[in-house]
Scaffold this active site. Structure first.
Site, PDB file in Angstrom:
ATOM      1  N   ASP A 182       0.828  -1.203   0.000  1.00 58.39           N
ATOM      2  CA  ASP A 182       0.000   0.000   0.000  1.00 58.39           C
ATOM      3  C   ASP A 182       0.865   1.257   0.000  1.00 58.39           C
ATOM      4  O   ASP A 182       1.951   1.285   0.604  1.00 58.39           O
ATOM      5  CB  ASP A 182      -0.902  -0.022   1.241  1.00 58.39           C
ATOM      6  CG  ASP A 182      -2.027   0.993   1.181  1.00 58.39           C
ATOM      7  OD1 ASP A 182      -2.456   1.339   0.064  1.00 58.39           O
ATOM      8  OD2 ASP A 182      -2.493   1.417   2.259  1.00 58.39           O
ATOM      9  N   HIS A 195      -7.541   9.641   4.962  1.00 58.47           N
ATOM     10  CA  HIS A 195      -7.022   8.615   5.861  1.00 58.47           C
ATOM     11  C   HIS A 195      -7.260   9.018   7.319  1.00 58.47           C
ATOM     12  O   HIS A 195      -7.352  10.206   7.630  1.00 58.47           O
ATOM     13  CB  HIS A 195      -5.518   8.419   5.634  1.00 58.47           C
ATOM     14  CG  HIS A 195      -5.178   7.824   4.308  1.00 58.47           C
ATOM     15  ND1 HIS A 195      -4.157   8.282   3.514  1.00 58.47           N
ATOM     16  CD2 HIS A 195      -5.737   6.783   3.636  1.00 58.47           C
ATOM     17  CE1 HIS A 195      -4.084   7.561   2.412  1.00 58.47           C
ATOM     18  NE2 HIS A 195      -5.038   6.643   2.462  1.00 58.47           N
TER      19      HIS A 195
END
Length: 286
Positions: A82, A179
């Site tokens: 990621d 996020h």
């Protein structure tokens, strides 16, 4: 079934309009928990590793842990790197056996991003792996990568051109997502997902999933977010369940580490199962 490619996983989920949960694992216990949830729910799953976790373990040891724990698992599993802006880490993980990477080059100008992402796609293809790309940062810092600044928004034409020229198999659009934990209800550009999928036929990846409502998840998935990232929820579940258990342990004065591990694992299993049901990936294993 066990390990399958990102392309196969997302082609299936995009066609059937469910979301494959992509969990950022931390260690062997969280890998075991996510896999247990996937087997219980008969759900495809993506195990994501951050650059921080790769460096913590070393790519060889981390991949060996993955291969050991996935042995005997009979649902589709993809191993994904990621948010990685580092070409050397991407090359190392591809050599070790990761079959999916997100080359995060959003800080480069678009033309340089296209050039380098095209190179990463070719490098990944040589190992049978696939690439997720992005041209806009996702707001928020995750495992030391990212920024709290609002990302620059690119036009649909620029994003479509990037996808088509690079050949990425998945794209992470900025749609007002972030996020970490949202401090207020996010206002998301759902239509942008529909427009990008219609223009390219490529599945989208939804980042910043923790904190979105079930209705938001399901609408975005129906529009083409075939991969849905969950990181903060796993971290918080893992740590808060440990804190709760240790608080009770201190009161009792009984110190038994295996009981702590079992409690944390079950908490992560429960969290993962709920997301699989919300994303309608339960029962979609093939």
């Amino acid at each position: 079934m066990a390990v399958v490619s990102l392309q196969d996983t997302l082609a299936h989920s995009l066609s059937a309009r469910y979301g494959v949960p992509a969990f950022n694992i931390l260690n062997d216990l969280t890998i075991e928990a996510v896999l247990a949830a996937a087997v219980q729910e008969r759900s495809p799953v993506i195990l994501q590793t951050s650059v921080k976790t790769v460096r913590q373990y070393g790519s060889e040891q981390l991949y060996d842990i993955f291969r050991t724990l996935v042995r005997g698992v009979d649902v589709p599993v993809t191993l994904h790197l990621d948010h990685c802006p580092y070409r050397d880490v991407i090359s190392d993980c591809l050599r070790r056996g990761w079959n999916s990477v997100l080359f995060d080059a959003h800080e480069l100008d678009v033309e340089e991003n296209v050039r380098q992402t095209t190179e990463v796609v070719a490098e990944a293809r040589a190992t049978g792996a696939h690439v997720e790309g992005e041209i806009e940062g996702i707001q928020g810092v995750e495992d030391g990568v990212g920024s709290d600044d609002k990302p620059e928004s690119m036009s649909l034409e620029v994003a479509t051109d990037f996808i088509q020229r690079t050949g990425v198999q998945c794209f992470a659009p900025a749609i007002g997502n972030a996020h970490g934990q949202y401090t207020s209800a996010p206002v998301l550009d759902h239509q942008r997902v529909s427009d990008l999928v219609e223009a390219t036929g490529v599945p989208m990846a939804l980042h910043g999933g923790t904190g979105l409502s079930t209705a938001q998840f399901q609408d975005l998935i129906a529009r083409g977010c075939a991969k849905v990232n969950i990181s903060t929820a796993l971290k918080e579940t893992f740590m808060k369940s440990g804190l709760s258990f240790l608080t009770e342990t201190e009161k009792r004065g009984t110190w038994d580490p295996p009981s702590l591990f079992a409690a944390q694992k079950q908490a992560v299993v429960d969290m993962a199962v709920q997301h699989m049901r919300d994303f309608r990936s339960s029962g979609q294993a093939w």
